[in-house]
Design a protein around this motif. Structure first.
Motif, mmCIF file in Angstrom:
data_model
loop_
_atom_site.group_PDB
_atom_site.id
_atom_site.type_symbol
_atom_site.label_atom_id
_atom_site.label_comp_id
_atom_site.label_asym_id
_atom_site.label_seq_id
_atom_site.Cartn_x
_atom_site.Cartn_y
_atom_site.Cartn_z
ATOM 1 N N LEU A 45 0.827 -1.209 0.000
ATOM 2 C CA LEU A 45 0.000 0.000 0.000
ATOM 3 C C LEU A 45 0.859 1.257 0.000
ATOM 4 O O LEU A 45 0.543 2.230 -0.681
ATOM 5 C CB LEU A 45 -0.940 -0.010 1.204
ATOM 6 N N GLU A 46 1.941 1.212 0.749
ATOM 7 C CA GLU A 46 2.864 2.342 0.791
ATOM 8 C C GLU A 46 3.477 2.596 -0.588
ATOM 9 O O GLU A 46 3.528 3.717 -1.074
ATOM 10 C CB GLU A 46 3.982 2.000 1.790
ATOM 11 N N VAL A 48 2.450 1.513 -3.614
ATOM 12 C CA VAL A 48 1.512 1.862 -4.678
ATOM 13 C C VAL A 48 1.183 3.357 -4.636
ATOM 14 O O VAL A 48 1.017 4.000 -5.667
ATOM 15 C CB VAL A 48 0.240 0.985 -4.657
ATOM 16 N N ARG A 49 1.135 3.935 -3.435
ATOM 17 C CA ARG A 49 0.892 5.378 -3.311
ATOM 18 C C ARG A 49 2.058 6.175 -3.877
ATOM 19 O O ARG A 49 1.865 7.104 -4.657
ATOM 20 C CB ARG A 49 0.714 5.758 -1.846
ATOM 21 N N SER A 50 3.272 5.834 -3.458
ATOM 22 C CA SER A 50 4.431 6.621 -3.888
ATOM 23 C C SER A 50 4.753 6.403 -5.365
ATOM 24 O O SER A 50 5.236 7.301 -6.035
ATOM 25 C CB SER A 50 5.643 6.309 -3.014
ATOM 26 N N ARG A 52 2.567 5.795 -7.749
ATOM 27 C CA ARG A 52 1.479 6.248 -8.621
ATOM 28 C C ARG A 52 1.264 5.225 -9.738
ATOM 29 O O ARG A 52 1.303 5.537 -10.922
ATOM 30 C CB ARG A 52 1.749 7.630 -9.177
ATOM 31 N N MET A 74 -7.275 -0.695 -0.757
ATOM 32 C CA MET A 74 -7.139 0.194 -1.912
ATOM 33 C C MET A 74 -8.484 0.832 -2.264
ATOM 34 O O MET A 74 -8.552 2.022 -2.566
ATOM 35 C CB MET A 74 -6.609 -0.578 -3.127
ATOM 36 N N ASP A 77 -9.472 3.812 -0.174
ATOM 37 C CA ASP A 77 -8.615 4.986 -0.310
ATOM 38 C C ASP A 77 -8.926 5.706 -1.627
ATOM 39 O O ASP A 77 -8.705 5.148 -2.696
ATOM 40 C CB ASP A 77 -7.148 4.543 -0.280
ATOM 41 N N MET A 79 -7.390 7.828 -3.306
ATOM 42 C CA MET A 79 -6.232 7.933 -4.197
ATOM 43 C C MET A 79 -5.951 6.623 -4.933
ATOM 44 O O MET A 79 -5.353 6.625 -6.001
ATOM 45 C CB MET A 79 -4.971 8.320 -3.409
ATOM 46 N N LEU A 80 -6.335 5.503 -4.343
ATOM 47 C CA LEU A 80 -5.955 4.199 -4.878
ATOM 48 C C LEU A 80 -7.099 3.455 -5.564
ATOM 49 O O LEU A 80 -6.852 2.557 -6.361
ATOM 50 C CB LEU A 80 -5.389 3.316 -3.769
ATOM 51 N N ARG A 81 -8.328 3.821 -5.295
ATOM 52 C CA ARG A 81 -9.455 3.003 -5.783
ATOM 53 C C ARG A 81 -9.595 2.991 -7.297
ATOM 54 O O ARG A 81 -10.211 2.091 -7.845
ATOM 55 C CB ARG A 81 -10.756 3.390 -5.104
ATOM 56 N N ILE A 83 -7.141 2.630 -9.385
ATOM 57 C CA ILE A 83 -6.084 1.821 -9.996
ATOM 58 C C ILE A 83 -6.627 0.419 -10.294
ATOM 59 O O ILE A 83 -7.101 -0.268 -9.395
ATOM 60 C CB ILE A 83 -4.852 1.720 -9.064
#
Length: 126
Positions: A45-46, A48-50, A52, A74, A77, A79-81, A83
């Motif tokens: 998770l860390e 995938v955020r950094s 992008r 994910m 979140d 920011m992640l949904r 993807i």
């Protein structure tokens, strides 16, 4: 002078290091992809955020946190949904996949050409 298109970041979440390396090397052999592999759910998770990431290849059996838990986190979140995720599994839980309406699934062992085709198809849908 033409510029090269930006490579799409793909994150591989796979606890088997040799499988992850084969997938990573295959994807990195394509000019349009840049793949990164992680072997731990919490770290996934860390990263995938950094990173992008444009796509996540997600094994279901990850120590500490299984692939469905990672997927659910994910989805929670914003920011992640967005993807897309392709699930990698040796023992597909067909009922769970049907219930959740998952369609992007690669059952192990899979052919690397099938992997590339599915990655290309999913990324074209973006």
């Amino acid at each position: 002078m033409s510029t090269l298109p930006e490579r799409k970041a793909i994150m591989i979440v796979e606890d088997n290091a040799s499988i992850a390396e084969i997938i990573k090397d295959t994807l990195n052999g394509e000019p349009e992809y840049q793949a990164v592999a992680v072997h731990d759910g919490a770290l996934a998770l860390e990263v995938v955020r950094s990173l992008r990431a444009s796509l996540v290849l997600l094994d279901l059996n990850i120590p500490g946190m299984d692939g469905l838990q990672i997927y659910d986190m994910m989805q929670a979140d914003p920011m992640l949904r967005q993807i897309p995720v392709i699930f990698l599994t040796a023992n597909a839980n067909r009922e769970e996949f049907r219930r959740r309406r998952f369609t992007n699934i690669l059952e192990k062992p899979f052919d690397l050409d099938d992997l590339l085709a599915q990655v290309a198809a999913v990324l074209k849908q973006e």
